[in-house]
Design a protein around this motif. Sequence first.
Motif, PDB file in Angstrom:
ATOM      1  N   ASN A   1       0.832  -1.203   0.000  1.00  0.00           N
ATOM      2  CA  ASN A   1       0.000   0.000   0.000  1.00  0.00           C
ATOM      3  C   ASN A   1       0.865   1.250   0.000  1.00  0.00           C
ATOM      4  OD1 ASN A   1      -2.448  -1.359   0.073  1.00  0.00           O
ATOM      5  ND2 ASN A   1      -2.466  -1.474   2.307  1.00  0.00           N
ATOM      6  N   PRO A   2       0.363   2.347  -0.563  1.00  0.00           N
ATOM      7  CA  PRO A   2       1.099   3.617  -0.485  1.00  0.00           C
ATOM      8  C   PRO A   2       1.249   4.044   0.965  1.00  0.00           C
ATOM      9  CG  PRO A   2      -0.710   3.736  -2.078  1.00  0.00           C
ATOM     10  CD  PRO A   2      -0.901   2.470  -1.291  1.00  0.00           C
ATOM     11  N   PRO A   3       2.220   4.906   1.252  1.00  0.00           N
ATOM     12  CA  PRO A   3       2.382   5.417   2.626  1.00  0.00           C
ATOM     13  C   PRO A   3       1.086   6.053   3.135  1.00  0.00           C
ATOM     14  CG  PRO A   3       4.252   6.044   1.261  1.00  0.00           C
ATOM     15  CD  PRO A   3       3.259   5.435   0.336  1.00  0.00           C
ATOM     16  N   GLY A   4       0.713   5.724   4.361  1.00  0.00           N
ATOM     17  CA  GLY A   4      -0.477   6.293   4.969  1.00  0.00           C
ATOM     18  C   GLY A   4      -1.747   5.519   4.722  1.00  0.00           C
TER      19      GLY A   4
ATOM     20  N   SER B   1      -3.546   2.134   5.387  1.00  0.00           N
ATOM     21  CA  SER B   1      -3.486   0.912   6.195  1.00  0.00           C
ATOM     22  C   SER B   1      -4.278  -0.203   5.518  1.00  0.00           C
ATOM     23  CB  SER B   1      -4.072   1.185   7.581  1.00  0.00           C
ATOM     24  OG  SER B   1      -5.470   1.446   7.472  1.00  0.00           O
ATOM     25  N   ALA B   2      -4.085  -1.416   6.015  1.00  0.00           N
ATOM     26  CA  ALA B   2      -4.830  -2.561   5.482  1.00  0.00           C
ATOM     27  C   ALA B   2      -6.325  -2.380   5.700  1.00  0.00           C
ATOM     28  CB  ALA B   2      -4.339  -3.846   6.137  1.00  0.00           C
ATOM     29  N   ASN B   3      -6.718  -1.828   6.855  1.00  0.00           N
ATOM     30  CA  ASN B   3      -8.146  -1.608   7.121  1.00  0.00           C
ATOM     31  C   ASN B   3      -8.743  -0.599   6.148  1.00  0.00           C
ATOM     32  OD1 ASN B   3      -8.252  -3.417   9.244  1.00  0.00           O
ATOM     33  ND2 ASN B   3      -7.819  -1.861  10.810  1.00  0.00           N
ATOM     34  N   LEU B   4      -8.005   0.480   5.885  1.00  0.00           N
ATOM     35  CA  LEU B   4      -8.492   1.487   4.945  1.00  0.00           C
ATOM     36  C   LEU B   4      -8.591   0.907   3.539  1.00  0.00           C
ATOM     37  CD1 LEU B   4      -9.333   4.433   4.551  1.00  0.00           C
ATOM     38  CD2 LEU B   4      -6.914   4.988   4.185  1.00  0.00           C
ATOM     39  N   GLN B   5      -7.602   0.103   3.161  1.00  0.00           N
ATOM     40  CA  GLN B   5      -7.633  -0.551   1.855  1.00  0.00           C
ATOM     41  C   GLN B   5      -8.842  -1.475   1.751  1.00  0.00           C
ATOM     42  OE1 GLN B   5      -6.021  -0.042  -0.788  1.00  0.00           O
ATOM     43  NE2 GLN B   5      -5.265  -1.868  -1.829  1.00  0.00           N
TER      44      GLN B   5
ATOM     45  N   PHE C   1      -6.698  -7.615  -3.421  1.00  0.00           N
ATOM     46  CA  PHE C   1      -6.553  -7.318  -1.993  1.00  0.00           C
ATOM     47  C   PHE C   1      -6.046  -8.546  -1.235  1.00  0.00           C
ATOM     48  CE2 PHE C   1      -8.368  -7.064   2.337  1.00  0.00           C
ATOM     49  CZ  PHE C   1      -7.698  -5.933   2.777  1.00  0.00           C
ATOM     50  N   LYS C   2      -6.586  -9.722  -1.554  1.00  0.00           N
ATOM     51  CA  LYS C   2      -6.132 -10.949  -0.899  1.00  0.00           C
ATOM     52  C   LYS C   2      -4.673 -11.248  -1.245  1.00  0.00           C
ATOM     53  CE  LYS C   2     -10.736 -13.090  -0.847  1.00  0.00           C
ATOM     54  NZ  LYS C   2     -11.571 -14.176  -1.402  1.00  0.00           N
ATOM     55  N   MET C   3      -4.285 -10.969  -2.502  1.00  0.00           N
ATOM     56  CA  MET C   3      -2.918 -11.260  -2.934  1.00  0.00           C
ATOM     57  C   MET C   3      -1.894 -10.394  -2.216  1.00  0.00           C
ATOM     58  SD  MET C   3      -3.565 -11.813  -7.020  1.00  0.00           S
ATOM     59  CE  MET C   3      -1.824 -11.719  -7.438  1.00  0.00           C
ATOM     60  N   GLN C   4      -2.288  -9.229  -1.760  1.00  0.00           N
ATOM     61  CA  GLN C   4      -1.354  -8.398  -1.008  1.00  0.00           C
ATOM     62  C   GLN C   4      -0.847  -9.124   0.242  1.00  0.00           C
ATOM     63  OE1 GLN C   4      -3.846  -4.696  -0.795  1.00  0.00           O
ATOM     64  NE2 GLN C   4      -1.967  -3.719  -1.535  1.00  0.00           N
ATOM     65  N   ALA C   5      -1.659 -10.012   0.775  1.00  0.00           N
ATOM     66  CA  ALA C   5      -1.249 -10.782   1.955  1.00  0.00           C
ATOM     67  C   ALA C   5      -0.628 -12.120   1.577  1.00  0.00           C
ATOM     68  CB  ALA C   5      -2.456 -11.014   2.872  1.00  0.00           C
ATOM     69  N   SER C   6      -1.158 -12.782   0.524  1.00  0.00           N
ATOM     70  CA  SER C   6      -0.729 -14.148   0.224  1.00  0.00           C
ATOM     71  C   SER C   6       0.544 -14.230  -0.605  1.00  0.00           C
ATOM     72  CB  SER C   6      -1.851 -14.889  -0.508  1.00  0.00           C
ATOM     73  OG  SER C   6      -2.107 -14.309  -1.776  1.00  0.00           O
ATOM     74  N   VAL C   7       0.749 -13.301  -1.537  1.00  0.00           N
ATOM     75  CA  VAL C   7       1.849 -13.437  -2.494  1.00  0.00           C
ATOM     76  C   VAL C   7       3.224 -13.248  -1.857  1.00  0.00           C
ATOM     77  CG1 VAL C   7       2.899 -12.421  -4.555  1.00  0.00           C
ATOM     78  CG2 VAL C   7       0.453 -12.959  -4.522  1.00  0.00           C
ATOM     79  N   PRO C   8       3.446 -12.255  -1.006  1.00  0.00           N
ATOM     80  CA  PRO C   8       4.793 -12.119  -0.427  1.00  0.00           C
ATOM     81  C   PRO C   8       5.262 -13.377   0.296  1.00  0.00           C
ATOM     82  CG  PRO C   8       3.529 -10.120  -0.055  1.00  0.00           C
ATOM     83  CD  PRO C   8       2.566 -11.124  -0.614  1.00  0.00           C
ATOM     84  N   ASP C   9       4.384 -14.028   1.032  1.00  0.00           N
ATOM     85  CA  ASP C   9       4.763 -15.259   1.721  1.00  0.00           C
ATOM     86  C   ASP C   9       5.013 -16.387   0.729  1.00  0.00           C
ATOM     87  OD1 ASP C   9       4.943 -17.079   4.118  1.00  0.00           O
ATOM     88  OD2 ASP C   9       3.194 -17.967   3.126  1.00  0.00           O
ATOM     89  N   LEU C  10       4.178 -16.469  -0.302  1.00  0.00           N
ATOM     90  CA  LEU C  10       4.335 -17.508  -1.312  1.00  0.00           C
ATOM     91  C   LEU C  10       5.684 -17.418  -1.998  1.00  0.00           C
ATOM     92  CD1 LEU C  10       3.191 -19.585  -3.517  1.00  0.00           C
ATOM     93  CD2 LEU C  10       2.636 -17.510  -4.802  1.00  0.00           C
ATOM     94  N   ILE C  11       6.061 -16.234  -2.389  1.00  0.00           N
ATOM     95  CA  ILE C  11       7.216 -16.054  -3.252  1.00  0.00           C
ATOM     96  C   ILE C  11       8.533 -16.040  -2.487  1.00  0.00           C
ATOM     97  CG2 ILE C  11       7.624 -13.567  -3.358  1.00  0.00           C
ATOM     98  CD1 ILE C  11       6.798 -15.771  -6.397  1.00  0.00           C
TER      99      ILE C  11
END
Length: 413
Positions: A173-176, A178-182, A216-226
């Motif tokens: 996400n851009p600075p400022g 948050s995941a909740n806001l996204q 939105f889901k990939m923002q959480a899943s992809v970094p761990d996957l890769i």
Amino acid sequence: LYMSGGPSHLETFDYKPKLNELDGQPMPESFTQGQPIAQLQGQTLKVQGHLTQFQQHGQSGQWISDFLPWHAKMADEIAIVRSMVTDQINHDPAHTVMNTGTAISGRPSMGSWIQYGLGSEADDLPGFVVMTSFAGRNPQPISQRMWGNGFLPGRFQGVEFRSTGDPVLYLQNPPGVSANLQQKLVDTVGQLDRHRNNVIQSAEVETRIAQYEMAFKMQASVPDLIDLRGEPAHVLEHYGAVPGDGSFASNCLTARRLAERGVRFIQLYHRDWDHHGDLVKYMNTCCGATDRATWALITDLKQRGMLHDTLIIWGGEFGRTPMFQGKGGPGRDHHMKGFSMWLAGGGIRGGVGYGATDELGYHAVENRTHINDVHATILHLLGFDHERLTFRYAGRDFRLTDVHGHVVHDVIG
């Protein structure tokens, strides 16, 4: 496992003693007269013998070249089809046939058809993922339409993961923000889109809604996957993978992780197998980059109990000529009349050699197998009648195999 550029069947899986016997002699016109030729048009055609040695391996006695010592270790796991033919002699149209079943651009890719038919077991990753790697002479471009959805709904298109750096753009996400806001933003946009779609009833709007949610889901899943750094050292060594290096080996390990997470169709392109000259040099380069990792993927899946329901396909868009082409050291031109592929796992009977080319490896003469037949066989192994997996478009029912294709039952266990 897509060997982009056309690996030579005559330096991998198709041993022809007569080829060595006639090395350097004029190519008999009975083989070539009236046949399509790519870059050798108008040139004197001479026979090029094998540029490596072949040995028989495994209990099955499969002929495999010395360029592929790790393939030799899994000779009894793979079914080699040595009688492949295609319709096109140049790269892009031949890629199109291999991926979509026809040379006509705009048709859905095989991965899109399979995701359309089976769906995906992953709810936080795309159902169809593509990765590319390169080691060799020339990193030829591969058009994104090779994993395109064609006229199928957009949610079935392949998603390319980059091999180095962030696998997909805008993971952070851009600075400022948050995941909740996204999450609130995605939910609000989705509500507005659904409100509008109650009126217009558009499949593409539904696709956009799903894409926002998946992103939105990939923002959480992809970094761990890769991130392969969490893999045990012995696993990294098994594949010959170095985290973050963008290699075919790392892509193979990532492919296993994708399969574990329920991704339905994973396609790994490795460039470049287009060896018009210096074939020995670049076969050593390409095989060095892919041979061990391919074996590692097969054995890893087998050890984890996944190979029986994971289908592996290895091959390129066509083969290479039995005739000499010289750009630097000896090489071979494009060839569409006979080449080799193999399949493993997923219901395949290992240790099988199916079909044959003639004594010089030019024409497929025994159990001639078109790419449509391979597609029909793949769909059969995944539980489909290839004639019934259809999609109505422009007034007719389309399918991956169009109006062709027969299941190759002899390679099925």
